[in-house]
Every structure is written in C-alpha cells, then in structure tokens.
Design a protein around this motif. Sequence first.
Motif, PDB file in Angstrom:
ATOM      1  N   PRO A 177       1.046   3.629   4.810  1.00 29.62           N
ATOM      2  CA  PRO A 177       0.315   4.897   4.806  1.00 29.62           C
ATOM      3  C   PRO A 177       1.185   6.135   4.975  1.00 29.62           C
ATOM      4  CG  PRO A 177      -0.907   3.281   6.061  1.00 29.62           C
ATOM      5  CD  PRO A 177       0.418   2.659   5.733  1.00 29.62           C
ATOM      6  N   ALA A 178       2.208   6.066   5.809  1.00 23.52           N
ATOM      7  CA  ALA A 178       3.065   7.229   6.030  1.00 23.52           C
ATOM      8  C   ALA A 178       4.039   7.463   4.884  1.00 23.52           C
ATOM      9  CB  ALA A 178       3.852   7.068   7.333  1.00 23.52           C
ATOM     10  N   LEU A 179       4.210   6.463   4.013  1.00 20.03           N
ATOM     11  CA  LEU A 179       5.182   6.555   2.929  1.00 20.03           C
ATOM     12  C   LEU A 179       4.537   6.811   1.573  1.00 20.03           C
ATOM     13  CD1 LEU A 179       7.329   3.486   4.029  1.00 20.03           C
ATOM     14  CD2 LEU A 179       8.116   5.849   4.011  1.00 20.03           C
ATOM     15  N   GLY A 180       3.367   6.171   1.344  1.00 22.88           N
ATOM     16  CA  GLY A 180       2.737   6.222   0.029  1.00 22.88           C
ATOM     17  C   GLY A 180       3.317   5.158  -0.876  1.00 22.88           C
ATOM     18  N   LEU A 181       2.490   4.607  -1.750  1.00 26.03           N
ATOM     19  CA  LEU A 181       2.931   3.526  -2.623  1.00 26.03           C
ATOM     20  C   LEU A 181       4.016   3.968  -3.596  1.00 26.03           C
ATOM     21  CD1 LEU A 181      -0.279   1.481  -3.526  1.00 26.03           C
ATOM     22  CD2 LEU A 181       1.732   0.699  -2.276  1.00 26.03           C
ATOM     23  N   LYS A 182       3.993   5.224  -4.020  1.00 20.34           N
ATOM     24  CA  LYS A 182       4.994   5.691  -4.969  1.00 20.34           C
ATOM     25  C   LYS A 182       6.404   5.521  -4.411  1.00 20.34           C
ATOM     26  CE  LYS A 182       6.246   9.644  -7.884  1.00 20.34           C
ATOM     27  NZ  LYS A 182       5.920  11.045  -8.255  1.00 20.34           N
ATOM     28  N   ALA A 183       6.551   5.754  -3.112  1.00 19.97           N
ATOM     29  CA  ALA A 183       7.879   5.680  -2.491  1.00 19.97           C
ATOM     30  C   ALA A 183       8.352   4.251  -2.281  1.00 19.97           C
ATOM     31  CB  ALA A 183       7.864   6.415  -1.157  1.00 19.97           C
ATOM     32  N   VAL A 184       7.425   3.292  -2.205  1.00 19.07           N
ATOM     33  CA  VAL A 184       7.817   1.918  -1.864  1.00 19.07           C
ATOM     34  C   VAL A 184       7.462   0.910  -2.946  1.00 19.07           C
ATOM     35  CG1 VAL A 184       7.671   2.346   0.617  1.00 19.07           C
ATOM     36  CG2 VAL A 184       5.657   1.488  -0.594  1.00 19.07           C
ATOM     37  N   GLN A 185       6.914   1.355  -4.078  1.00 18.93           N
ATOM     38  CA  GLN A 185       6.500   0.414  -5.122  1.00 18.93           C
ATOM     39  C   GLN A 185       7.645  -0.515  -5.506  1.00 18.93           C
ATOM     40  OE1 GLN A 185       5.621   2.379  -8.904  1.00 18.93           O
ATOM     41  NE2 GLN A 185       6.730   4.190  -8.204  1.00 18.93           N
TER      42      GLN A 185
END
Length: 402
Positions: free
Chosen positions: A260-268
Amino acid sequence: MRTIIRAALLAMAGGAILSPAFAADPKPVKVGVLNDMSSVYADFQGPGSLLAAQMAAEDYMKSSKRKVEIVFADHQNKPDIGANVARQWYDVDKVDVIVDLPNSAVALAVNEIARDKNKVVLGSGAGSVVLTGERCSPNFVHWTYDTWSYGHSAARAAYEQGGKKWYFVTADYAFGHDLEKQASDEIKALGGTVIGAVRHPIGSSDFSSFLLQAQSSGADVVAFANAGGDLTNSLKQAAEFGLAEKQKVVGLIFGVTNVPALGLKAVQGLQSVAPFYWDLNNGTRAWSKRFQARHSKKMMPNDMHAGVYAALMHYFKAVDKVGEATDGRAVVAAMKSIPTDDPLFGKGTIRVDGRKLHPMYLLEAKKPAESKGDWDYLKVVATVPAEKAFRPLAEGNCSLAK
C-alpha cells in the motif's frame, strides 16, 4: 453425630469429583503478545498480531471451558526491554506463552529466558534460523518462516532468472545478517557471486547513500535483507533512483503489507516467498476477511499475523492434551506429537528442532492492470514443497536432533 457429619461431607466431596456438573473448570492460559507496536514493524506485526491472538483465543473458547487471557507489550526492538518484559510476565504475571517476537535479537534473548523458566515461546515474526539451530530449545516452536527459507528460496528464484552477481542492502542486526548469509550461501552454491554489501541501522529513513553504492556496484541483483518499514522505505527510494531499470530488485522478506505505501507500479514483477497469502484459497480468504473487518486500518493479514493465529490454535490443542499449560516443555513436546492442520497453513508437522514445516509459495507482485482492487496485489507463480522449503534437520546443529 460427628461421624455422620464427616460422612456427609465426604459424600458431598465425592459427588463433586464424580459429577460433571460440579467438575472444576480447567486452568486458564495466559498469552503474551510481544512485538513492535509503534515503530518500523508496527504495521507488519504490531496490533495485527495482537488481533490474530485475540481471534485465536475467541475461536478456541467457543468449544472449550478453558479461559484464555491475553496481554501485550512493545519491545521497542531492544533485547534488554524484551527480556525484562519476558521476566516480568513469566515470574510475576504468570504468562504461559509468549508469541510473535519480530526482531531476532529480542527473540533470542526471550528464548533463553523461556528455557530457564520452562515456559513457551512461539516465534511468528522472529526470523533467525539459529533459533532452530545452535540456539534451539525444547521450549520453542518456530512457526511461520525463517531466514533460511526466505533467503534460499528467493535467491534460487532470482538466480534462475539470470541474477548471477549480487549486492546486499542489509539491516544491521541479527536478522538482517542471517538473511544475507542464507541468500549468499545459496547464490554461491549455485555458482553466483556476492560482490558487496552495505549495512544500515534499523529504522533508517534515508537510504540514498546505500542505494548509490548498490547502483554503482555492477551487480545483476540488488537484494534487500531488511523488513517492515525499512524494506518499504528502501524499495520506495530504489524506485525513485530507477534501480529496477538496470538491476533486478529483490525483497527477501517482501509481503502484502509492504504494497500500500509503495503502489503496484513501483513493485510490479518483484518476487518474494511466503507460506501464506490472504487470497490463496477459501480458508485463507474467509479468515482474512474476518481479520480485515476488525483491523483498525482495515488491513489484510500477512503471513506473520496468520502464524500467530495458527500457532496459538495448535498450542491450545497441546495444552488440552497435557491438561494444563504450566510445564512448557511438556506442552511443546505435545505440539510436536500432534500433526498440524488449520485453514491458513494446511496440514503439516513440527520437527524435533522446533521447526514448523509447511509449503512456501513464490509470489510475484501483479502489474497494476492485473489487480482487481484493493489488496489484490500478489499472485502465486510456484510452490516449494515443505520438505524443500526449510533447512534440512541434519544441517542445523540443533542439540535436540542428536
């Protein structure tokens, strides 16, 4: 006359013993949840682990006359504070079992106290593999994961995808050092190399200097041997530095509560391993939705929250088998003798060294377009069977196994 009264009292006493209606209730159990309630691991264990323990107590008491009382404390990630709390709980407050214990340095200190006082420790947030190795104890069960399972499985997966040269960003305490070692051992065994590492203090807010060193190292893989808020902050700043554009980024203990604090775009595409995911099957989904409905931040549980619940449910079964909770070694022996079976981890066993065995899952963070909504963050890409997911018993040097 005195003889008649004495006979009547004996008859009454006999009736109290023989009649179920007058049978004494079993002795209650007192559980202590000891973890980080306010700092770097608060969202990753903290109040969520306390909620999981409360749910376990409530579910157990639905079918038992035995009462369960729960207390909790914040160890502030300091071994001396954790040890002092454990002594107070065991000696004065009559706590029978301490559960969770993120921060391996704290867990190792509490584990020794429990052994000396013949109490029980159930490690869910604790990671160091030495807890079932050189520092194993007949009073300890390691339920959810350990640094061997995460380090070896994640390293193997990344190596097979081309990650031959590694650089580590590591939390500078027992857990981080051990996690780095386990991953390094697997990389070297596969034929890869570790070209460097940097250590950061727990609770760091600025990772820029560490990331610059990793970026300039020439490594194929930058692996983060840290957890909780440290991992979230380091991955967030790694995305800002564009690390993933030229190097593969691996979070050795990355989980759903980091997203949640990162967002999926950053960790995909980021891969990790875990023994539990909330959306794994009908059993995990049903329990997780109960958990989320009661969580103050409406978070889904991670594997360590699930481990607190499952470990306590099995512990209660063992207490019932023994008859009471006062003899810690007897209760842990009973836990090892009963096959484990719960809706969160499925069927499993507990080895003689205290290691709980269950499958591990290789998880991958979804692309934003793949996600169907909040908390739909990860997908299972492979399963590691229980017999391969944890360190072989013969390699642990645990005295209980000899």
